[in-house]
Design a protein around this motif. Structure first.
Motif, PDB file in Angstrom:
ATOM      1  N   ARG A 160       0.812  -1.498  -0.251  1.00  0.00           N
ATOM      2  CA  ARG A 160       0.077  -0.119  -0.201  1.00  0.00           C
ATOM      3  C   ARG A 160       1.468   1.359   0.078  1.00  0.00           C
ATOM      4  O   ARG A 160       0.331   2.489  -0.603  1.00  0.00           O
ATOM      5  CB  ARG A 160      -1.021   0.321   1.530  1.00  0.00           C
ATOM      6  CG  ARG A 160      -2.093  -1.417   0.775  1.00  0.00           C
ATOM      7  CD  ARG A 160      -3.079  -0.524   2.365  1.00  0.00           C
ATOM      8  NE  ARG A 160      -4.698  -1.908   1.997  1.00  0.00           N
ATOM      9  CZ  ARG A 160      -4.206  -3.011   2.761  1.00  0.00           C
ATOM     10  NH1 ARG A 160      -3.394  -4.081   3.144  1.00  0.00           N
ATOM     11  NH2 ARG A 160      -5.649  -3.619   2.486  1.00  0.00           N
ATOM     12  N   ALA A 161       2.055   1.103   0.769  1.00  0.00           N
ATOM     13  CA  ALA A 161       2.803   2.506   1.147  1.00  0.00           C
ATOM     14  C   ALA A 161       3.475   2.706  -0.535  1.00  0.00           C
ATOM     15  O   ALA A 161       3.908   3.897  -0.848  1.00  0.00           O
ATOM     16  CB  ALA A 161       3.665   2.047   1.897  1.00  0.00           C
ATOM     17  N   LEU A 162       3.635   1.976  -1.388  1.00  0.00           N
ATOM     18  CA  LEU A 162       4.981   1.476  -2.217  1.00  0.00           C
ATOM     19  C   LEU A 162       3.634   2.119  -3.310  1.00  0.00           C
ATOM     20  O   LEU A 162       4.099   3.458  -4.742  1.00  0.00           O
ATOM     21  CB  LEU A 162       5.461   0.263  -3.048  1.00  0.00           C
ATOM     22  CG  LEU A 162       6.502   0.785  -2.119  1.00  0.00           C
ATOM     23  CD1 LEU A 162       7.735  -1.339  -2.908  1.00  0.00           C
ATOM     24  CD2 LEU A 162       7.127   1.092  -1.808  1.00  0.00           C
ATOM     25  N   LEU A 169       3.096  -2.611  -9.177  1.00  0.00           N
ATOM     26  CA  LEU A 169       3.106  -4.106  -8.163  1.00  0.00           C
ATOM     27  C   LEU A 169       3.696  -5.001  -8.494  1.00  0.00           C
ATOM     28  O   LEU A 169       2.323  -5.402  -9.156  1.00  0.00           O
ATOM     29  CB  LEU A 169       2.621  -3.625  -6.496  1.00  0.00           C
ATOM     30  CG  LEU A 169       2.648  -2.247  -6.089  1.00  0.00           C
ATOM     31  CD1 LEU A 169       1.608  -2.351  -4.903  1.00  0.00           C
ATOM     32  CD2 LEU A 169       4.407  -2.313  -5.761  1.00  0.00           C
ATOM     33  N   THR A 170       3.850  -5.951  -7.909  1.00  0.00           N
ATOM     34  CA  THR A 170       3.645  -7.453  -8.485  1.00  0.00           C
ATOM     35  C   THR A 170       3.466  -8.039  -6.911  1.00  0.00           C
ATOM     36  O   THR A 170       4.886  -7.866  -6.384  1.00  0.00           O
ATOM     37  CB  THR A 170       4.964  -8.371  -8.989  1.00  0.00           C
ATOM     38  OG1 THR A 170       5.155  -7.764 -10.610  1.00  0.00           O
ATOM     39  CG2 THR A 170       4.711 -10.038  -9.193  1.00  0.00           C
ATOM     40  N   LEU A 204      -5.760  -8.316  -2.744  1.00  0.00           N
ATOM     41  CA  LEU A 204      -4.762  -7.162  -2.683  1.00  0.00           C
ATOM     42  C   LEU A 204      -5.079  -6.297  -4.066  1.00  0.00           C
ATOM     43  O   LEU A 204      -4.397  -5.139  -4.557  1.00  0.00           O
ATOM     44  CB  LEU A 204      -3.486  -7.235  -1.794  1.00  0.00           C
ATOM     45  CG  LEU A 204      -2.723  -5.525  -0.909  1.00  0.00           C
ATOM     46  CD1 LEU A 204      -2.865  -4.442  -0.879  1.00  0.00           C
ATOM     47  CD2 LEU A 204      -2.231  -6.656  -0.631  1.00  0.00           C
ATOM     48  N   ALA A 205      -4.305  -6.951  -4.627  1.00  0.00           N
ATOM     49  CA  ALA A 205      -3.864  -7.235  -6.489  1.00  0.00           C
ATOM     50  C   ALA A 205      -5.308  -6.023  -6.959  1.00  0.00           C
ATOM     51  O   ALA A 205      -4.654  -4.875  -7.712  1.00  0.00           O
ATOM     52  CB  ALA A 205      -3.899  -8.214  -6.471  1.00  0.00           C
ATOM     53  N   ALA A 206      -5.875  -6.252  -6.432  1.00  0.00           N
ATOM     54  CA  ALA A 206      -7.701  -5.487  -7.384  1.00  0.00           C
ATOM     55  C   ALA A 206      -7.594  -4.513  -6.425  1.00  0.00           C
ATOM     56  O   ALA A 206      -7.794  -2.983  -7.399  1.00  0.00           O
ATOM     57  CB  ALA A 206      -8.534  -6.899  -6.824  1.00  0.00           C
TER      58      ALA A 206
END
Length: 248
Positions: A20-22, A29-30, A40-42
């Motif tokens: 979440r921070a990045l 992100l991967t 989380l990816a969604a």
């Protein structure tokens, strides 16, 4: 410039907080886990892939898929890990090897897979290994875990020297006891074995922190976020403790 960060153990806890921070900083992100962290990816418009970091083929396949989906890996955050407790006299060869495979050989495999991209990224390349205060001191009843985390710090410091001329960096973040599922499971285990209340069991985990509390995942993520930023370009080979002063 495409900034692609590969985060292991991203399903929950510190890994999810780092993601979440990045994401807030605009990174692609991967996200990996033993099961792909698709929810989380969604949420973060990220790419999710299942990966077992104890298996070299699984690691290799995950990095191939990540590059195809998101481009070269500019930052690697090795967060996935596990802990198993036992007195040293009852630490079996199998337990010992399992802790090394997950907590030391796993990060090694990921660093090895990411290295060409990290070097090619030059001054933008980042490796951040989530170690532990167990990389900085000893703890009773987790000798295999402590040995593995000391190894992670040694690996980080050696990598930092090899990467220095390229401009890329390698650092370790060393959290103390953090509000994660692993610690919550530890608290529950103490309660079941000793009959202590949750408050009493929790106190056993917070007493080593001079602030008298558990570290929050977001606090660890903030350190990772900074290390991945341009402002940390000269920070290399360091062990940053996030522990309220437990190690000084």
């Amino acid at each position: 410039m495409i900034r692609h960060a590969f985060i292991t153990g991203a399903s929950r806890g510190i890994g999810a907080a780092v993601a979440r921070a990045l994401a807030e900083d605009g990174w692609r992100l991967t996200l990996t886990g033993r099961e792909a962290p698709t929810a989380l990816a969604a949420e973060l418009d990220a790419f999710a892939v299942a990966m077992d970091q104890t298996d070299a083929d699984s690691v290799g396949a995950a990095f191939v898929a990540a590059r195809l989906a998101q481009g070269p890996v500019m930052a690697l955050v090795n967060n996935a890990g596990a802990v198993q407790t036992a007195p040293f006299g009852k630490t079996t060869p199998e337990l010992w090897q399992r802790m090394l495979d997950v907590n030391l050989s796993g990060p090694f495999r990921c660093c090895h897979a990411a290295l060409p991209d990290i070097v090619a990224a030059g001054a933008h390349g980042r490796i951040v290994n989530i170690a532990s205060t167990a990389a900085l001191k000893g703890y009773a009843y987790v000798s295999a875990y402590v040995a593995a985390k000391h190894g992670v710090l040694g690996l980080t410091r050696s990598l930092a020297l090899e990467l220095a001329k390229s401009g890329a960096t390698a650092n370790a973040v060393c959290p103390g006891y953090t509000e994660t599922d692993i610690v919550r499971e530890g608290i529950a285990n103490v309660m079941s074995k000793t009959g202590r209340s949750e408050a009493e069991a929790r106190a056993g985990f917070t007493q080593s922190n001079p602030q008298g509390r558990l570290v929050q995942p977001e606090e660890v993520a903030s350190a990772v976020r900074w290390l991945c930023s341009a402002g940390a370009a000269s920070v290399n080979g360091q062990a940053i403790a996030v522990c309220g002063g437990e190690t000084t």
